[in-house]
Design a protein around this motif. Structure first.
Motif, PDB file in Angstrom:
ATOM      1  N   UNK A 162      -0.987  -7.789   5.233  1.00  0.00           N
ATOM      2  CA  UNK A 162      -0.306  -6.494   5.147  1.00  0.00           C
ATOM      3  C   UNK A 162      -1.145  -5.447   5.874  1.00  0.00           C
ATOM      4  N   UNK A 163      -0.489  -4.633   6.690  1.00  0.00           N
ATOM      5  CA  UNK A 163      -1.161  -3.513   7.357  1.00  0.00           C
ATOM      6  C   UNK A 163      -1.282  -2.355   6.375  1.00  0.00           C
ATOM      7  N   UNK A 164      -2.475  -1.804   6.264  1.00  0.00           N
ATOM      8  CA  UNK A 164      -2.734  -0.693   5.351  1.00  0.00           C
ATOM      9  C   UNK A 164      -3.345   0.459   6.146  1.00  0.00           C
ATOM     10  N   UNK A 165      -2.747   1.638   6.024  1.00  0.00           N
ATOM     11  CA  UNK A 165      -3.290   2.838   6.655  1.00  0.00           C
ATOM     12  C   UNK A 165      -4.318   3.476   5.722  1.00  0.00           C
ATOM     13  N   UNK A 179      -2.784   3.433   1.816  1.00  0.00           N
ATOM     14  CA  UNK A 179      -1.368   3.171   1.502  1.00  0.00           C
ATOM     15  C   UNK A 179      -0.859   2.090   2.451  1.00  0.00           C
ATOM     16  N   UNK A 180      -0.040   1.195   1.905  1.00  0.00           N
ATOM     17  CA  UNK A 180       0.558   0.158   2.744  1.00  0.00           C
ATOM     18  C   UNK A 180       1.402   0.802   3.839  1.00  0.00           C
ATOM     19  N   UNK A 181       1.240   0.324   5.082  1.00  0.00           N
ATOM     20  CA  UNK A 181       1.965   0.903   6.205  1.00  0.00           C
ATOM     21  C   UNK A 181       3.437   0.485   6.153  1.00  0.00           C
ATOM     22  N   UNK A 232      -6.941  -4.014   0.064  1.00  0.00           N
ATOM     23  CA  UNK A 232      -6.272  -5.144  -0.598  1.00  0.00           C
ATOM     24  C   UNK A 232      -5.500  -4.674  -1.833  1.00  0.00           C
ATOM     25  N   UNK A 233      -6.064  -3.718  -2.562  1.00  0.00           N
ATOM     26  CA  UNK A 233      -5.369  -3.171  -3.732  1.00  0.00           C
ATOM     27  C   UNK A 233      -4.114  -2.406  -3.303  1.00  0.00           C
ATOM     28  N   UNK A 234      -4.217  -1.641  -2.206  1.00  0.00           N
ATOM     29  CA  UNK A 234      -3.045  -0.913  -1.714  1.00  0.00           C
ATOM     30  C   UNK A 234      -1.944  -1.884  -1.305  1.00  0.00           C
ATOM     31  N   UNK A 235      -2.333  -3.021  -0.706  1.00  0.00           N
ATOM     32  CA  UNK A 235      -1.343  -4.035  -0.321  1.00  0.00           C
ATOM     33  C   UNK A 235      -0.752  -4.718  -1.548  1.00  0.00           C
ATOM     34  N   UNK A 236      -1.609  -5.003  -2.533  1.00  0.00           N
ATOM     35  CA  UNK A 236      -1.169  -5.688  -3.746  1.00  0.00           C
ATOM     36  C   UNK A 236      -0.131  -4.856  -4.501  1.00  0.00           C
ATOM     37  N   UNK A 237      -0.358  -3.539  -4.610  1.00  0.00           N
ATOM     38  CA  UNK A 237       0.540  -2.672  -5.368  1.00  0.00           C
ATOM     39  C   UNK A 237       1.522  -1.961  -4.426  1.00  0.00           C
ATOM     40  N   UNK A 238       2.152  -2.749  -3.576  1.00  0.00           N
ATOM     41  CA  UNK A 238       3.183  -2.250  -2.664  1.00  0.00           C
ATOM     42  C   UNK A 238       4.307  -3.267  -2.594  1.00  0.00           C
TER      43      UNK A 238
END
Length: 575
Positions: A535-538, A492-494, A521-527
């Motif tokens: 983008x920081x992603x946890x 998930x995007x932080x 990258x997908x979590x960042x894209x769909x945020x």
């Protein structure tokens, strides 16, 4: 694998492998390797850094005969092929004081300066590993660890132990006295290279003379005389092969004959490698059997728990239906007092004709306005209770019989020791559905391959891992709390709202860094952070994700996580 046995294996390997090139390389699970050194008999070098069965030896088993899936596309195997291409093994050497073996390869480059690379196999307990090294720089590790060093140096000799080759009689006697005259404990605790096996052997040989004389004779048998490889067992090896799940099992490989195990079953071999191969094969078969048996026991235990819950619920419902006679009596009394019943508050006052004294009693109205309506209400409850009783009383014996059958099956499974009997109990001899294997090593059946999950976008990473992306908040909840398994990786995007992303990992294997990056990258894209350059992603294993009561849809809590910085992108292949 103890120090002396590893020395015997390494000595044989040196004469067999030096001068050879490497061929095919397979990684078995997360801890094992098979390397083809083009032996005429087709044997492969088996390296295991699994602390439960550390080994280095030539095996007659192929990669298809191993318990875990053999892969040739892992990052470590790829680097091994890259750096050992066009090289030849020129030296194989074990450190005398520790369980570390160096394989030195020389790159054939014509007139250019010689390039040498090392494969270091360290079978040192929990820290066991296989390292690819150039100079002192670590290029790759079979078992990646956080905070691992980037350069390699051999472990230092243990400062608190004595070299058995230079241990005097006075020193040895002093150590034995300090150990409470326990020769085995003194050897294990104070002599370099001595395991429990050779500590006991020293004690057994010391019964015929002085401890120092026994030490000299034992070292001579190990290092100066030709090896006499053997495998001691209890029970005999034939029975262990038939019953790999037997409880009281002892297997001791040795490069010499052991006086301390003289009364035990023993099988001799022409080489140390053959003895170790038989030992490891028996251990693997035992592990495979125990895993299958435990899985079967767990399945039956789950069924037993379900049946016990059902039985408790049925008995509770039966107790609730025990008021059938009371309801029938209330209905009859209300009809008998139809014209003289008086309603006071929430009950009717009636004469109890079933009592010889015919007292006046109160019957709850059940929310009904007239005695007639209340009587019909109680008659319905009585009929319902009688019907419920009949149904449950008919079903209880069936559930109790099923529970008893499952309990007997659980008892039989827990003591079964052979595959033949286990197959009869579990029915596992029936052919399983044909499975397909993806690049990432994930096995799927035809149904799971076309499985449709509503509310998610589906992708496949470059390494073949399936990645699921939630659409709405409620879809995120469903994906994370219902679909994702404990060992799947959650993203998930932080600090930004966005989709929950799950990278499926059904084999519970180490996920390649590339697959982690693509899911991130997908979590960042769909945020809502998708417009940023980075983008920081946890991310964490799904078992560290929880949803406390009262949290809004899509909102979760992480008990442990890591963070990766990525560029938002629709990575991977949409499926």
């Amino acid at each position: 694998m103890d120090n002396f046995l590893l020395q015997g294996v390494a000595t044989e390997l040196e004469s067999l492998l030096v001068g050879h090139r490497t061929g095919r390389v397979f990684q078995i699970g997360a801890t094992d390797l098979l390397i083809d050194f083009h032996q005429r008999d087709g044997r492969l070098l088996h390296i295991s850094t699994d602390p439960a069965r550390l080994t280095l030896h030539l095996t007659a088993r192929s990669h298809r005969q191993m318990n875990d899936e053999a892969r040739s596309d892992t990052s470590f195997v790829s680097l091994l092929r890259k750096y050992l291409a066009d090289t030849r093994l020129i030296k194989l050497e074990k450190i005398g004081y520790d369980r570390v073996v160096h394989f030195e390869f020389e790159l054939e480059t014509g007139d250019e300066p010689v390039t040498r690379r090392n494969l270091v196999v360290a079978l040192t307990g929990r820290g066991a590993n296989c390292l690819l090294i150039e100079g002192s720089q670590i290029i790759a590790s079979l078992r990646e660890r956080e905070g691992a060093q980037l350069t390699y140096t051999d472990p230092a000799p243990p400062a608190d132990k004595l070299d058995p080759f230079h241990c005097s009689a006075e020193q040895l006697d002093g150590e034995i006295i300090a150990a409470g005259r326990d020769i085995s404990a003194a050897a294990q605790g104070r002599l370099i290279g001595f395991s429990a096996v050779y500590g006991r052997e020293l004690a057994a040989r010391a019964e015929h003379g002085s401890p120092h004389r026994a030490l000299v004779d034992l070292l001579s048998a190990i290092f100066e005389h030709p090896p006499a490889p053997c495998l001691y067992s209890s029970p005999d090896i034939e029975r262990i092969q038939r019953e790999p799940g037997i409880d009281e099992l002892i297997l001791v490989p040795s490069m010499i004959q052991l006086e301390s195990l003289a009364g035990m079953n023993v099988q001799t071999f022409s080489t140390v490698n053959e003895a170790v191969d038989r030992y490891v094969t028996l251990l693997d078969e035992r592990r495979r059997f125990l895993n299958i048996r435990q899985k079967a026991v767990s399945q039956v235990t789950a069924k037993i728990k379900k049946q016990k819950t059902l039985l408790a619920n049925l008995r509770r419902e039966l107790a609730g239906f025990s008021s059938a006679e009371t309801h029938q009596r209330y209905g009859e009394l209300l009809l008998a007092n139809l014209h003289q019943a008086e309603k006071t508050g929430d009950s009717f006052s009636v004469i109890d004709f079933y009592d010889a004294a015919q007292p006046s009693i109160q019957i709850p109205s059940g929310g009904k306005p007239t005695p007639k309506d209340a009587a019909e209400h109680y008659f319905r409850l009585a009929r319902k209770s009688r019907h419920g009783q009949e149904v449950i009383e008919a079903r209880l014996p069936q559930v109790e019989a099923e529970l008893a059958s499952l309990t007997r099956e659980q008892s039989r499974l827990s003591v079964v020791t052979g595959f033949e009997e286990l197959n009869k109990l579990t029915g596992s001899s029936r052919p399983e559905p044909r499975r397909e294997t993806t690049k990432s090593g994930q096995k799927t059946t035809g149904r799971s391959k076309t499985e449709k999950i509503s509310g998610v976008r589906r992708y496949k990473s470059t390494d073949g891992y399936e990645i699921l992306v939630g659409r709405t908040d409620r879809d995120n909840d469903n994906l994370t709390m219902r679909i994702a398994k404990s060992y799947d990786i959650w993203f998930h995007a932080a600090d930004y709202p966005g989709s929950h992303v799950v990278l499926r990992n059904p084999q519970r294997k180490e996920v390649p860094a590339r697959a982690i990056a693509e899911a991130a990258q997908l979590a960042a894209k769909f945020s809502q952070a998708k417009g940023g350059p980075k983008v920081a992603v946890n991310y964490c294993e799904k078992k560290f994700v929880s949803k406390p009561k009262g949290f809004a849809p899509g909102q979760v809590r992480l008990s442990s996580f890591k963070t990766i910085l990525v560029e938002p992108a629709e990575a991977g292949e949409r499926i």
